[in-house]
Design a protein around this motif. Structure first.
Motif, short mmCIF file in Angstrom:
data_model
loop_
_atom_site.label_atom_id
_atom_site.label_comp_id
_atom_site.label_asym_id
_atom_site.label_seq_id
_atom_site.Cartn_x
_atom_site.Cartn_y
_atom_site.Cartn_z
N GLU A 74 -73.46 20.08 6.81
CA GLU A 74 -72.14 20.13 7.45
C GLU A 74 -72.28 20.34 8.95
N GLU A 78 -73.30 17.12 10.61
CA GLU A 78 -72.17 16.20 10.69
C GLU A 78 -71.21 16.62 11.82
N ARG A 89 -72.75 15.77 15.14
CA ARG A 89 -72.65 14.33 15.40
C ARG A 89 -71.25 13.98 15.90
N LYS A 90 -70.22 14.55 15.27
CA LYS A 90 -68.84 14.30 15.70
C LYS A 90 -68.61 14.82 17.11
#
Length: 131
Positions: free
Chosen positions: A58, A61, A64-65
Motif C-alpha cells: 500500500e 502504491e 507512486r501516486k
C-alpha cells in the motif's frame, strides 16, 4: 471453530485417561499446551508478516501516486512559468490547457442568495434598478 459438545469432551477425557493413564496425563496435557502455544506463535508471526507485506504494498502504491501527482504539478507549474515568460497571463495559459469550456463568463453563485442580491435582481427585472 471446533464444534465439541460436553458429551464429546467427556468421551475425549475418558479415552485420554484410559490410553495415557492418570499418572502421565498431566505431562501429556503440558506437552499439548506447549504445542498449541507454539502453533499460535507461528500463526501470529505469519499473520504479522502478511500484514507487513500488505502495508508495504500500500505504501508503494501511495508513493507512486504521490510521484505522479508531483510530476503533474511540476509540469503545470513549468507551463505557467513559460506562459508568464511569454507575456501571457497565467489564466490565459491555464485556459488553453483547460478541457472544460469557459461558459458565458457570468459568475455562478452557489448556495442561497443574500437578501440584498434578491432585491437588486427583482429591481433589475422590473426596470427600476438604480445605478
Amino acid at each position: 471453530m471446533f464444534d465439541i459438545g460436553a458429551s464429546e469432551l467427556l468421551v475425549l477425557v475418558i479415552v485420554a485417561i484410559v490410553v495415557i493413564g492418570p499418572k502421565d496425563l498431566p505431562m501429556a496435557l503440558r506437552t499439548a499446551g506447549r504445542w498449541v502455544a507454539k502453533m499460535r506463535s507461528v500463526s501470529n508471526h505469519f499473520r504479522s508478516g502478511i500484514e507487513t507485506m500488505i502495508r508495504e504494498a500500500e505504501m508503494e502504491e501511495m508513493e507512486r501516486k504521490w510521484k505522479e501527482q508531483n510530476e503533474r504539478i511540476m509540469r503545470e507549474t513549468a507551463a505557467q512559468e513559460v506562459a508568464a515568460a511569454q507575456g501571457q497571463s497565467v489564466d490565459d495559459a491555464s485556459d488553453q490547457n483547460d478541457p472544460l469550456p469557459a461558459g458565458d463568463g457570468e459568475p455562478v453563485m452557489i448556495g442561497p442568495m443574500p437578501p440584498e442580491a434578491k432585491h437588486d435582481e427583482a429591481a433589475a427585472a422590473s426596470g427600476t434598478a438604480q445605478p
